[in-house]
Design an enzyme around this catalytic site. Structure first.
Site, PDB file in Angstrom:
ATOM      1  N   CYS A 146     -20.430 -13.995  -2.550  1.00 39.85           N
ATOM      2  CA  CYS A 146     -18.990 -13.926  -2.275  1.00 39.85           C
ATOM      3  C   CYS A 146     -18.731 -13.248  -0.925  1.00 39.85           C
ATOM      4  O   CYS A 146     -19.306 -12.203  -0.622  1.00 39.85           O
ATOM      5  CB  CYS A 146     -18.318 -13.142  -3.400  1.00 39.85           C
ATOM      6  SG  CYS A 146     -16.572 -12.803  -3.117  1.00 39.85           S
ATOM      7  N   ASP A 345       7.363   1.660  -0.757  1.00 41.61           N
ATOM      8  CA  ASP A 345       6.295   0.665  -0.960  1.00 41.61           C
ATOM      9  C   ASP A 345       6.382   0.136  -2.391  1.00 41.61           C
ATOM     10  O   ASP A 345       5.539   0.451  -3.235  1.00 41.61           O
ATOM     11  CB  ASP A 345       4.937   1.336  -0.689  1.00 41.61           C
ATOM     12  CG  ASP A 345       3.772   0.378  -0.862  1.00 41.61           C
ATOM     13  OD1 ASP A 345       3.994  -0.845  -0.949  1.00 41.61           O
ATOM     14  OD2 ASP A 345       2.623   0.855  -0.907  1.00 41.61           O
ATOM     15  N   CYS A 371       4.781  -6.193  -0.486  1.00 43.18           N
ATOM     16  CA  CYS A 371       3.823  -7.242  -0.843  1.00 43.18           C
ATOM     17  C   CYS A 371       4.575  -8.521  -1.223  1.00 43.18           C
ATOM     18  O   CYS A 371       3.973  -9.432  -1.781  1.00 43.18           O
ATOM     19  CB  CYS A 371       2.919  -6.776  -1.981  1.00 43.18           C
ATOM     20  SG  CYS A 371       3.837  -6.235  -3.429  1.00 43.18           S
TER      21      CYS A 371
HETATM   22  C1  LIG Z   1       2.700  -1.440  -4.214  1.00 41.38           C
HETATM   23  S1  LIG Z   1       2.298  -0.025  -5.184  1.00 41.38           S
HETATM   24  C2  LIG Z   1       2.294   1.208  -3.926  1.00 41.38           C
HETATM   25  C3  LIG Z   1       1.631   2.506  -4.279  1.00 41.38           C
HETATM   26  C4  LIG Z   1       1.329   3.444  -3.119  1.00 41.38           C
HETATM   27  N1  LIG Z   1       2.398   3.497  -2.150  1.00 41.38           N
HETATM   28  C5  LIG Z   1       0.028   3.057  -2.453  1.00 41.38           C
HETATM   29  O1  LIG Z   1       0.060   2.597  -1.302  1.00 41.38           O
HETATM   30  O2  LIG Z   1      -1.035   3.249  -3.060  1.00 41.38           O
HETATM   31  C6  LIG Z   1       3.778   0.197  -6.064  1.00 41.38           C
HETATM   32  C7  LIG Z   1       3.809   1.429  -6.950  1.00 41.38           C
HETATM   33  O3  LIG Z   1       5.065   1.436  -7.617  1.00 41.38           O
HETATM   34  C8  LIG Z   1       4.874   1.958  -8.921  1.00 41.38           C
HETATM   35  N2  LIG Z   1       6.025   1.465  -9.712  1.00 41.38           N
HETATM   36  C9  LIG Z   1       6.200   0.238 -10.268  1.00 41.38           C
HETATM   37  N3  LIG Z   1       7.413   0.162 -10.868  1.00 41.38           N
HETATM   38  C10 LIG Z   1       8.015   1.366 -10.680  1.00 41.38           C
HETATM   39  C11 LIG Z   1       9.284   1.908 -11.043  1.00 41.38           C
HETATM   40  N4  LIG Z   1      10.162   1.187 -11.733  1.00 41.38           N
HETATM   41  N5  LIG Z   1       9.576   3.169 -10.674  1.00 41.38           N
HETATM   42  C12 LIG Z   1       8.694   3.903  -9.970  1.00 41.38           C
HETATM   43  N6  LIG Z   1       7.463   3.459  -9.589  1.00 41.38           N
HETATM   44  C13 LIG Z   1       7.135   2.201  -9.938  1.00 41.38           C
HETATM   45  C14 LIG Z   1       3.520   1.437  -9.346  1.00 41.38           C
HETATM   46  O4  LIG Z   1       2.957   2.267 -10.337  1.00 41.38           O
HETATM   47  C15 LIG Z   1       2.742   1.508  -8.029  1.00 41.38           C
HETATM   48  O5  LIG Z   1       2.061   2.719  -7.907  1.00 41.38           O
END
Ligand SMILES: C[S@@+](CC[C@H](N)C(=O)[O-])C[C@H]1O[C@@H](n2cnc3c(N)ncnc32)[C@H](O)[C@@H]1O
Length: 415
Positions: A146, A345, A371
């Site tokens: 891979c 994020d 994303c």
């Molecule tokens: C794209 S990840 C980014 C995490 C971090 N910024 C990183 O770069 O590692 C999105 C994050 O949002 C959290 N999340 C998802 N839904 C959420 C909510 N309703 N309230 C708060 N956090 C949430 C997830 O657990 C995850 O850690």
């Protein structure tokens, strides 16, 4: 044998999954715009595809597994084509909201840099077989060469197979998630047999033999040789099993560099959807941080990492559902002082509720990591309508050869 009628079509664009699309719409996987292709029409799909006139962007896929494996979608296209296509996805999403901006050059993570993979592992008559699902099929494709995964994940294929031989039922394949860490592999297994004392001992022995840092079976930690640490700035964090991490260390570094540039000089930064501290902990070297995240285990891991980090400023970390309970403008003014910058994020759904509050709070600088270009563009429109400038966007491609698109964007409040 009956002769099946073949149709010829010209591909006009790529769809969201990276499939070629001809008029109809007719979806033709692994084709490119302007290609003339022939095949058999089945519903809205073209199957048994032959490329009659190839695109100038068509290349020989670098990986020998590409033909059968479903892990990658775009290895048949040149890097330049994929980069332009991913940029165009973001531009189109912004244009649909009436927005445009400057684009920095795309950053694409190198081959063999993915830090996490979930292998499907099935028991066979002779032992077990690990791999990715084949293209549009439940068949498992072995992936010893891979081009996507970090080599240490490939080296763990025998471990994944050994885990299945001991702990998979005959009928259900095991899902083995392997994550690289500073101290060795972090392994999480799903859909295995229920644990009993014999299986616990066998699995712990296997983990020891293969130098695994941590082995988790469903929700139970079966072995921990060493905490599987992730480095975030000077801090070292032991994330809960399976919790979010950026897909490559390279992509994480590119996102962090952009976030640091956008928030430079801020003495108080609020980090929304902070995960285990990917941005919060490096930023804590320069600023006081207020980190918010929905996962309690992730917040606890971040706090433990912060306590051991060197020279870090104050960290306030809070478990909060930011969809239902977004931080309000008054929360952003502790002791009369504003947070000078925000990092946000969110997951794919975006951050509609929180962005509305951020705009109301008039936080001067926002670094938005996304994303999902569609929800990003929706939230960008809210910010621009509230008086923010969208200064630039950079696409950061951590999901090489897939149709997935990630980005970081700079917003400042126009004075
Ligand atoms: C794209 S990840 C980014 C995490 C971090 N910024 C990183 O770069 O590692 C999105 C994050 O949002 C959290 N999340 C998802 N839904 C959420 C909510 N309703 N309230 C708060 N956090 C949430 C997830 O657990 C995850 O850690």
């Amino acid at each position: 044998m009956t002769n099946v009628a073949r149709t010829t079509a010209t591909i006009t664009r790529l769809g969201h999954q990276g499939d070629g699309v001809a008029l109809g719409p007719l979806f033709a996987p692994r084709t490119l715009p302007d290609e003339v292709v022939s095949g058999v029409v089945e519903g809205s799909q073209l199957t048994d595809i032959r490329i009659e006139t190839p695109s100038e962007h068509r290349i020989q896929a670098p990986c020998r597994h590409y033909k059968s494996c479903g892990g990658c979608q775009l290895q048949h296209a040149s890097d330049d084509f994929v980069a332009d296509w991913k940029l165009s996805i973001v531009k189109t999403a912004l244009a649909a909201q009436g927005l445009e901006t400057k684009f920095r050059p795309i950053h694409t993570s190198p081959a063999r840099s993915r830090r996490r993979a979930t292998l499907t592992v099935r028991r066979t008559k002779k032992g077990a077989m690990a791999g990715f699902h084949g293209r549009a099929s439940g068949v498992i494709t072995p992936i010893p060469d891979c081009h996507l995964l970090d080599p240490s994940l490939i080296a763990a294929i025998p471990l994944a197979e050994a885990l299945a031989m001991e702990g998979a039922s005959r009928k259900t394949p095991l899902l083995v998630t392997l994550t690289t860490s500073e101290t060795g592999l972090d392994v999480l297994v799903r859909d295995g047999k229920p644990l009993d004392s014999t299986l616990r001992v066998t699995l712990a022995t296997l983990a020891g033999q293969h130098g695994v840092a941590r082995l988790t079976w469903e929700d139970e930690q079966v072995a921990m040789e060493q905490p599987p640490l992730q480095a975030f700035g000077s801090a070292r964090v032991c994330p809960p099993p399976g919790s979010f991490l950026q897909a490559t260390r390279d992509g994480e570094a590119a996102l962090l560099a952009a976030v640091q540039e956008i928030t430079k000089g801020a003495k108080r930064i609020v980090d929304f959807f902070a995960g285990c501290g990917t941005f919060s902990l490096p930023l804590a070297a320069q600023a006081e941080i207020y980190a918010l995240e929905g996962g309690r285990g992730m917040i606890e891991a971040m706090q433990a990492g912060w306590r051991q980090g060197k020279g870090l400023k104050k960290l306030k970390a809070e478990v909060r559902d930011l969809f239902r309970n977004p931080l309000l403008p008054e929360d952003l003014k502790p002791f009369g002082a504003f947070y000078e910058a925000a990092v946000i994020d969110p997951p794919r759904a975006g951050a509609e509720a929180q962005v509305a509050q951020l705009a109301a709070a008039r936080t001067p600088v926002i670094a938005y990591v996304s994303c999902n270009p569609v929800t990003f563009a929706r939230d960008a429109k809210t910010l621009v309508a509230a008086g923010y400038s969208l200064n630039w966007v950079q696409v950061v491609d951590q999901f090489r050869w897939s149709a997935h698109t990630e980005l970081v964007a700079s917003f400042t409040l126009a004075s």
